[in-house]
Design a protein around this motif. Structure first.
Motif, PDB file in Angstrom:
ATOM      1  N   PHE A   1      35.455  40.024  27.054  1.00  0.00           N
ATOM      2  CA  PHE A   1      34.490  40.357  28.103  1.00  0.00           C
ATOM      3  C   PHE A   1      33.410  39.286  28.179  1.00  0.00           C
ATOM      4  N   GLY A   2      32.885  38.866  27.027  1.00  0.00           N
ATOM      5  CA  GLY A   2      31.853  37.831  27.005  1.00  0.00           C
ATOM      6  C   GLY A   2      32.332  36.531  27.619  1.00  0.00           C
ATOM      7  N   ALA A   3      33.588  36.174  27.358  1.00  0.00           N
ATOM      8  CA  ALA A   3      34.146  34.957  27.966  1.00  0.00           C
ATOM      9  C   ALA A   3      34.174  35.083  29.481  1.00  0.00           C
ATOM     10  N   GLY A   4      34.475  36.291  29.970  1.00  0.00           N
ATOM     11  CA  GLY A   4      34.478  36.506  31.415  1.00  0.00           C
ATOM     12  C   GLY A   4      33.091  36.358  32.011  1.00  0.00           C
ATOM     13  N   VAL A   5      32.060  36.864  31.300  1.00  0.00           N
ATOM     14  CA  VAL A   5      30.684  36.733  31.790  1.00  0.00           C
ATOM     15  C   VAL A   5      30.290  35.259  31.879  1.00  0.00           C
ATOM     16  N   VAL A   6      30.673  34.474  30.859  1.00  0.00           N
ATOM     17  CA  VAL A   6      30.389  33.034  30.893  1.00  0.00           C
ATOM     18  C   VAL A   6      31.124  32.372  32.052  1.00  0.00           C
ATOM     19  N   MET A   7      32.343  32.786  32.307  1.00  0.00           N
ATOM     20  CA  MET A   7      33.137  32.192  33.388  1.00  0.00           C
ATOM     21  C   MET A   7      32.560  32.509  34.760  1.00  0.00           C
ATOM     22  N   ILE A   8      31.854  33.649  34.891  1.00  0.00           N
ATOM     23  CA  ILE A   8      31.192  33.937  36.165  1.00  0.00           C
ATOM     24  C   ILE A   8      30.232  32.804  36.511  1.00  0.00           C
ATOM     25  N   GLN A   9      29.446  32.390  35.502  1.00  0.00           N
ATOM     26  CA  GLN A   9      28.486  31.315  35.741  1.00  0.00           C
ATOM     27  C   GLN A   9      29.186  29.980  35.966  1.00  0.00           C
ATOM     28  N   LEU A  10      30.214  29.704  35.159  1.00  0.00           N
ATOM     29  CA  LEU A  10      30.889  28.407  35.242  1.00  0.00           C
ATOM     30  C   LEU A  10      31.623  28.220  36.564  1.00  0.00           C
ATOM     31  N   GLN A  11      32.145  29.304  37.144  1.00  0.00           N
ATOM     32  CA  GLN A  11      32.899  29.139  38.392  1.00  0.00           C
ATOM     33  C   GLN A  11      32.009  28.693  39.547  1.00  0.00           C
ATOM     34  N   TYR A  12      30.710  28.850  39.389  1.00  0.00           N
ATOM     35  CA  TYR A  12      29.771  28.271  40.350  1.00  0.00           C
ATOM     36  C   TYR A  12      29.456  26.815  40.014  1.00  0.00           C
ATOM     37  N   MET A  13      29.257  26.517  38.744  1.00  0.00           N
ATOM     38  CA  MET A  13      28.545  25.304  38.348  1.00  0.00           C
ATOM     39  C   MET A  13      29.395  24.195  37.746  1.00  0.00           C
ATOM     40  N   LEU A  14      30.645  24.447  37.425  1.00  0.00           N
ATOM     41  CA  LEU A  14      31.459  23.386  36.832  1.00  0.00           C
ATOM     42  C   LEU A  14      31.585  22.207  37.792  1.00  0.00           C
ATOM     43  N   PRO A  15      31.360  20.986  37.328  1.00  0.00           N
ATOM     44  CA  PRO A  15      31.477  19.814  38.209  1.00  0.00           C
ATOM     45  C   PRO A  15      32.873  19.714  38.825  1.00  0.00           C
ATOM     46  N   ARG A  16      32.917  19.380  40.089  1.00  0.00           N
ATOM     47  CA  ARG A  16      34.137  19.095  40.848  1.00  0.00           C
ATOM     48  C   ARG A  16      34.968  20.325  41.196  1.00  0.00           C
ATOM     49  N   ILE A  17      34.907  21.387  40.396  1.00  0.00           N
ATOM     50  CA  ILE A  17      35.718  22.570  40.709  1.00  0.00           C
ATOM     51  C   ILE A  17      34.853  23.799  40.999  1.00  0.00           C
ATOM     52  N   GLY A  18      33.573  23.769  40.656  1.00  0.00           N
ATOM     53  CA  GLY A  18      32.693  24.896  40.951  1.00  0.00           C
ATOM     54  C   GLY A  18      32.376  24.981  42.430  1.00  0.00           C
ATOM     55  N   THR A  19      32.074  26.179  42.916  1.00  0.00           N
ATOM     56  CA  THR A  19      31.845  26.350  44.357  1.00  0.00           C
ATOM     57  C   THR A  19      30.526  25.737  44.816  1.00  0.00           C
ATOM     58  N   LEU A  20      29.679  25.315  43.899  1.00  0.00           N
ATOM     59  CA  LEU A  20      28.470  24.601  44.312  1.00  0.00           C
ATOM     60  C   LEU A  20      28.798  23.268  44.997  1.00  0.00           C
TER      61      LEU A  20
END
Length: 404
Positions: free
Chosen positions: A174-193
């Motif tokens: 579950f904790g890994a999923g919570v971290v992935m919520i943030q990363l899916q926005y902010m990861l360089p080149r693949i995040g939705t930002l």
């Protein structure tokens, strides 16, 4: 008259495609925000009954998960103007998921875990559905909505799996999923930002943060009142009543300081670095608001002369230091910074932070009247010094000249 002229039939549209898009919060979003009063109250109760390192870590993890449940919904509603019946039905079910999540918190590490994880998984799936509808209904040419829908569907599956994995592995999944919520926005080149259209309406998102701050601080009032009522107001001594009154005034002062310094102020630019820092600073300052709300309930358990309860005291002092440090960061990120920082300067904030940390060290060894006085000085100086400076400039000449 076209069906799109009526809000309940109007299809989701990206705000950049709407000429007259405004920043005001829709009533459905406001109702969703108010439901978090209950969730945060129950979360605060969990911390007050688990005043140790283990309870603190679980509380912080739950806080992040619940914050993202609120924030992801807020981001969607800031990007897409959705008012139709299908969206309202989705939001209604999402509100119910928050009821399940809140009810599971008291025994979240035991039998409540399955309900919490499955409620959270459904919440994430509904967020995915909103993005998927925006892709399909609005004719969105940009693949952003499709990508967000896919990401949240995958995250929902991960959270659902965590409900049935043996503990403590379930908590790590579950904790890994919570971290992935943030990363899916902010990861360089693949995040939705990376998408140019992934920029929320700045006024809308700042207003949502302001509303959530009021909810967090309001939870502190609930906690204070319920704790006093449970103990019996007729049973406490005069010193305790003074402490309770000061606790209520302190919560009001926190709202005063936040809104005079950075609350409801838009980020100064749409640059990704500014938006990410603005986002992270709000995660921290809202966390501190919940923590201080719990800590101030400790006022009910002391008079003037015994030391403040250690667990509550640690929460209150660390919470205030984090609150003021986050506020200092936000002052550098919002528009019209010169006006917000002219009187409430970094030096005033630094004084409050240093004094709060001093109280952290000494509060177990001094009477609560001393600890409360120093903590109150750290807090109320954030109002008193700016007011004094403003009155000084007012006597010297027009305020507009002083501000310039």
């Amino acid at each position: 008259m076209a069906m799109d002229d009526f809000p309940i039939w109007r299809r989701p549209r990206h705000y950049m495609d709407v000429p007259d898009a405004h920043d005001h919060v829709h009533w459905v979003e406001l109702f969703f925000d108010l439901i978090h009063v209950v969730t945060i109250f129950v979360l605060g109760n969990y911390l007050s009954h688990q005043l140790d390192w283990s309870g603190f870590l679980v509380f912080t993890g739950l806080y992040l998960a619940i914050f993202y449940a609120w924030a992801d919904n807020s981001v969607y509603n800031s990007l897409y103007i959705s008012t139709d019946m299908a969206h309202r039905a989705t939001m209604a079910v999402q509100i119910v998921t928050m009821v399940i999540i809140a009810a599971a918190i008291p025994d979240v590490t035991g039998k409540g875990w399955v309900y919490f994880a499955l409620g959270y998984a459904l919440n994430r799936a509904l967020t995915a559905h909103m993005y998927w509808r925006a892709r399909a209904v609005s004719g969105e040419a940009c693949p952003m909505a499709r990508e967000q829908g896919r990401n949240f569907f995958l995250l929902a599956a991960l959270f659902a799996i965590s409900a049935f994995v043996p503990k403590p592995l379930a908590f790590w999944v579950f904790g890994a999923g919570v971290v992935m919520i943030q990363l899916q926005y902010m990861l360089p080149r693949i995040g939705t930002l990376r998408y140019a259209r992934f920029v929320p309406r700045l006024g809308h998102i700042s207003e949502r943060f302001g509303l959530l701050m009021l909810i967090m601080l309001g939870e502190g009032f609930f906690k204070l009142v319920v704790t006093l009522a449970d103990k019996g107001i007729y049973k406490v001594e005069a010193g305790t009543l003074v402490n309770v009154v000061m606790g209520g005034l302190s919560l009001f002062a926190l709202a005063w300081i936040y809104f005079d310094s950075a609350g409801n102020a838009k980020p100064k630019s749409r640059d990704n670095g500014v938006l990410v820092a603005y986002w992270l600073a709000h995660i921290a300052i809202l966390w501190s608001a919940v923590v201080m709300g719990v800590a101030l309930a400790g006022e009910v358990y002391v008079g003037f002369w015994e030391p403040y309860p250690t667990g509550y005291g640690a929460l209150g002092t660390v919470g205030l230091a984090v609150f003021l440090a986050s506020l200092w960061i936000l002052q550098h990120l919002v528009a019209d910074r010169d006006r917000t920082c002219h009187y409430h300067s970094g030096g005033v904030l630094l004084f409050g932070i240093a004094l709060a940390l001093l109280v952290l060290v000494i509060h177990p060894f001094v009477p609560s009247i001393v600890g409360n006085a120093l903590w109150g000085l750290a807090l109320f100086s954030q109002i008193g010094v700016p007011v004094y400076r403003g009155l000084r400039d007012l006597r010297r000449g027009p305020i507009s000249d002083a501000v310039r």
